[in-house]
Design an enzyme around this catalytic site. Structure first.
Site, short mmCIF file in Angstrom:
data_model
loop_
_atom_site.label_atom_id
_atom_site.label_comp_id
_atom_site.label_asym_id
_atom_site.label_seq_id
_atom_site.Cartn_x
_atom_site.Cartn_y
_atom_site.Cartn_z
N ARG A 55 0.87 -1.18 0.00
CA ARG A 55 0.00 0.00 0.00
C ARG A 55 0.91 1.23 0.00
NH1 ARG A 55 -2.88 4.05 0.21
NH2 ARG A 55 -4.99 4.16 1.08
N GLU A 63 -11.23 5.22 -5.44
CA GLU A 63 -11.65 3.84 -5.64
C GLU A 63 -11.94 3.63 -7.13
OE1 GLU A 63 -11.73 1.56 -3.17
OE2 GLU A 63 -10.98 3.10 -1.84
N ARG A 97 -0.62 -5.70 4.81
CA ARG A 97 0.07 -5.10 3.67
C ARG A 97 1.26 -4.28 4.15
NH1 ARG A 97 -4.98 -1.92 1.10
NH2 ARG A 97 -4.84 -1.05 3.20
#
Length: 221
Positions: A55, A63, A97
């Site tokens: 990330r 999005e 992540r």
């Protein structure tokens, strides 16, 4: 003798601290090939040590279902998909992540996080990177020149978009719990009106009431 021993201990302590700091810095850098780009702020990295989902630190891209979400993904993919990159890991998030600063190109000189924001395909994520002047300046530049999403008159930040979607789904779930369903005398399922498995009706309840009584949803509901 005691003084000499003390000096030796200081040297050993200093060496241990150096080794720990050096090991930590090495452990927090990953170099590998980008195998996939999920969106404008998430990629998958393959390294000799393993595979990682990364990330981007300090930014939040739209999005995919938002305006400029797809453009943001394409912007990142065009630069690093299939390419070698270096990730300076800042932390690991609750999803496992790696959160990091991504560098690409010759000598890993290009700071991708900044490039995405500067092109107007992500927001500077102030909440997590308030002190990052690189990203702050990049967003100021994008706003000034109306790059990417800043062409919109009222762009919606991704975190606000996710919050509104979450509220909408919660309201939808609450409304569905008040829907009336039907049960049979001996069955363990609740059914909608007209369901092929609803041969006879022994009672009707809201979904909330039916589930509280131990009934589960029919697969045709």
């Amino acid at each position: 003798m005691q003084r000499k021993l003390g000096d030796e201990m200081k040297k050993i302590t200093g060496a241990v601290i150096f080794i720990l700091v050096f090991s930590l810095s090495v452990a927090q850098s990953l170099v590998g090939t980008v195998s996939r780009v999920s969106d404008g702020d998430t990629l998958h990295l393959e390294t000799p040590e393993g595979k990682y989902k990364v990330r981007f630190y300090g930014i939040d891209a739209p999005e995919i279902s938002q305006d400029y979400g797809l453009e943001s993904k394409v912007f990142v993919a065009e630069r690093v998909l299939g390419e070698r990159v270096k990730v300076d890991v800042v932390s690991t998030d609750r999803y496992g992540r790696k959160v990091g600063k991504i560098y690409y190109g010759y000598g890993y000189r290009n700071y991708l996080n900044r490039k995405v924001v500067e092109a107007g395909y992500a927001w500077w994520y102030r909440y997590y990177a308030r002190e990052d002047r690189d990203l702050q300046e990049a967003e100021a530049h994008a706003r000034k020149y109306k790059a990417g999403l800043w062409r919109s008159t009222d762009p919606v930040a991704p975190w606000e978009y996710r919050r509104s979607k979450k509220k909408g789904s919660q309201k939808g779930r609450a409304a569905s719990l008040d829907r009336v369903v039907y049960v049979t005398k001996s069955g363990e399922k609740y059914h909608r009106a007209g369901c092929e498995y609803l041969k006879s009706v022994a009672g009707s309840y809201t979904i909330k009431e039916a589930e509280a009584r131990g009934y589960t949803a029919c697969r045709k509901l």
